[in-house]
Design a protein around this motif. Structure first.
Motif, mmCIF file in Angstrom:
data_model
loop_
_atom_site.group_PDB
_atom_site.id
_atom_site.type_symbol
_atom_site.label_atom_id
_atom_site.label_comp_id
_atom_site.label_asym_id
_atom_site.label_seq_id
_atom_site.Cartn_x
_atom_site.Cartn_y
_atom_site.Cartn_z
ATOM 1 N N GLY A 104 1.383 -1.336 0.225
ATOM 2 C CA GLY A 104 -0.368 -0.012 -0.137
ATOM 3 C C GLY A 104 1.038 1.343 0.255
ATOM 4 N N ARG A 105 0.175 2.240 -0.785
ATOM 5 C CA ARG A 105 0.826 3.311 -0.396
ATOM 6 C C ARG A 105 1.245 4.595 0.610
ATOM 7 N N HIS A 106 0.051 3.807 1.365
ATOM 8 C CA HIS A 106 0.635 4.055 3.387
ATOM 9 C C HIS A 106 1.522 3.853 3.850
ATOM 10 N N LEU A 107 1.909 2.435 3.209
ATOM 11 C CA LEU A 107 2.717 1.739 4.212
ATOM 12 C C LEU A 107 4.304 2.447 3.361
ATOM 13 N N ARG A 108 4.558 2.181 2.061
ATOM 14 C CA ARG A 108 5.317 3.009 1.567
ATOM 15 C C ARG A 108 5.965 4.128 1.866
ATOM 16 N N ASP A 109 4.880 4.983 1.772
ATOM 17 C CA ASP A 109 5.131 6.897 2.654
ATOM 18 C C ASP A 109 5.655 6.706 3.899
ATOM 19 N N GLU A 110 4.783 5.769 4.786
ATOM 20 C CA GLU A 110 5.824 5.536 5.706
ATOM 21 C C GLU A 110 7.250 5.758 6.121
ATOM 22 N N VAL A 111 7.203 4.617 5.333
ATOM 23 C CA VAL A 111 8.524 4.106 4.719
ATOM 24 C C VAL A 111 9.632 4.737 4.819
ATOM 25 N N LEU A 112 9.203 5.524 3.619
ATOM 26 C CA LEU A 112 9.877 7.126 3.045
ATOM 27 C C LEU A 112 10.231 8.058 4.314
ATOM 28 N N ARG A 113 9.689 8.074 4.901
ATOM 29 C CA ARG A 113 9.333 9.742 5.902
ATOM 30 C C ARG A 113 10.305 8.744 6.825
ATOM 31 N N ARG A 114 10.011 7.883 7.816
ATOM 32 C CA ARG A 114 11.112 7.403 8.207
ATOM 33 C C ARG A 114 13.064 6.988 8.282
ATOM 34 N N SER A 115 12.907 6.864 6.405
ATOM 35 C CA SER A 115 14.108 6.925 5.885
ATOM 36 C C SER A 115 15.064 7.944 5.671
ATOM 37 N N LYS A 116 14.207 9.364 5.165
ATOM 38 C CA LYS A 116 14.691 10.333 5.508
ATOM 39 C C LYS A 116 15.152 11.289 6.375
ATOM 40 N N GLN A 117 14.097 10.662 7.635
ATOM 41 C CA GLN A 117 14.718 11.211 8.984
ATOM 42 C C GLN A 117 15.440 11.289 9.347
ATOM 43 N N GLU A 118 16.234 9.355 9.432
ATOM 44 C CA GLU A 118 17.681 9.068 10.267
ATOM 45 C C GLU A 118 17.625 7.098 9.696
ATOM 46 N N PRO A 119 18.578 7.005 9.394
ATOM 47 C CA PRO A 119 19.054 5.303 8.847
ATOM 48 C C PRO A 119 17.821 4.237 9.422
ATOM 49 N N HIS A 120 17.250 3.681 9.111
ATOM 50 C CA HIS A 120 16.481 2.924 9.372
ATOM 51 C C HIS A 120 16.738 1.112 8.683
ATOM 52 N N SER A 121 16.794 0.097 9.304
ATOM 53 C CA SER A 121 16.737 -0.812 7.765
ATOM 54 C C SER A 121 15.304 -1.480 8.618
ATOM 55 N N PHE A 122 14.748 -2.197 7.386
ATOM 56 C CA PHE A 122 13.086 -2.859 7.762
ATOM 57 C C PHE A 122 12.556 -3.802 7.626
ATOM 58 N N THR A 123 12.343 -4.611 8.623
ATOM 59 C CA THR A 123 12.014 -6.004 8.250
ATOM 60 C C THR A 123 10.405 -6.242 7.740
ATOM 61 N N LEU A 124 9.686 -6.869 6.276
ATOM 62 C CA LEU A 124 8.418 -7.002 5.999
ATOM 63 C C LEU A 124 7.579 -8.257 6.641
ATOM 64 N N LEU A 125 7.080 -8.597 7.417
ATOM 65 C CA LEU A 125 6.757 -9.518 7.935
ATOM 66 C C LEU A 125 4.918 -10.031 7.201
ATOM 67 N N VAL A 126 5.045 -11.150 6.908
ATOM 68 C CA VAL A 126 3.567 -10.921 6.126
ATOM 69 C C VAL A 126 3.356 -12.479 6.240
ATOM 70 N N PRO A 127 2.214 -12.291 7.493
ATOM 71 C CA PRO A 127 1.716 -14.013 7.994
ATOM 72 C C PRO A 127 0.688 -14.700 6.514
ATOM 73 N N ALA A 128 1.059 -15.473 6.640
ATOM 74 C CA ALA A 128 0.232 -16.535 5.906
ATOM 75 C C ALA A 128 -0.951 -16.675 5.869
ATOM 76 N N THR A 129 -1.677 -15.717 6.049
ATOM 77 C CA THR A 129 -3.648 -15.424 6.537
ATOM 78 C C THR A 129 -4.433 -15.723 5.231
ATOM 79 N N ALA A 130 -5.252 -16.749 5.217
ATOM 80 C CA ALA A 130 -5.922 -17.368 3.700
ATOM 81 C C ALA A 130 -6.231 -15.450 3.581
#
Length: 148
Positions: free
Chosen positions: A14-40
């Motif tokens: 989603g765009r909302h998630l991408r925007d949040e990650v980019l906003r944080r990355s511009k503030q200071e260095p971050h590393s991200f891990t995306l966890l996607v539960p295998a939910t039906a």
């Protein structure tokens, strides 16, 4: 560098998630891990565990590729179907400074009906940021609306 765990399913790209990650990355260095539960994707459709895992992996890969294209340090994991269990499994082997829980809007989010963001913060003792997809991001193309 802050290490952030993102928990998302249908909203992973989603765009909302991408925007949040980019906003944080511009503030200071971050590393991200995306966890996607295998939910039906829907309680009314029949999915095997393998199909749910494949769909989660596809969502994860698409979201990661999108974010790597803007130079964000991110990796991904497909977890078990129950989000709390998927988070617990990952936290056994990795350390994070914060968790972002990304959900569909309240009227269609199964995770919000379960009060997932509050339960994650309470159980794991990490700061949790809850972000919500816009209504126009809620349709996933598979006819489902109620998981994340």
């Amino acid at each position: 560098m802050k290490s952030i765990l993102i928990v998302a399913n249908q909203t992973a790209g989603g765009r909302h998630l991408r925007d949040e990650v980019l906003r944080r990355s511009k503030q200071e260095p971050h590393s991200f891990t995306l966890l996607v539960p295998a939910t039906a994707p829907s309680r009314t459709m029949t999915f095997t565990d393998g199909e749910a895992h494949a769909l989660a992996e596809e969502r994860m890969n698409q979201a990661i590729e999108s974010l790597r294209g803007v130079d964000v340090e991110i990796d991904g994991v497909v977890g078990v179907s129950v989000p709390m269990d998927a988070i617990a499994d990952l936290l056994r082997t990795r350390r994070f400074d914060e968790i972002i829980v990304s959900t569909l809007p309240h009227r269609i989010s199964h995770w919000l009906r379960l009060d997932l963001p509050r339960r994650v913060e309470s159980r794991f003792g990490l700061p949790v940021t809850h972000i919500v997809a816009d209504d126009d991001e809620s349709q996933t193309g598979d006819g489902s609306h109620n998981v994340a």
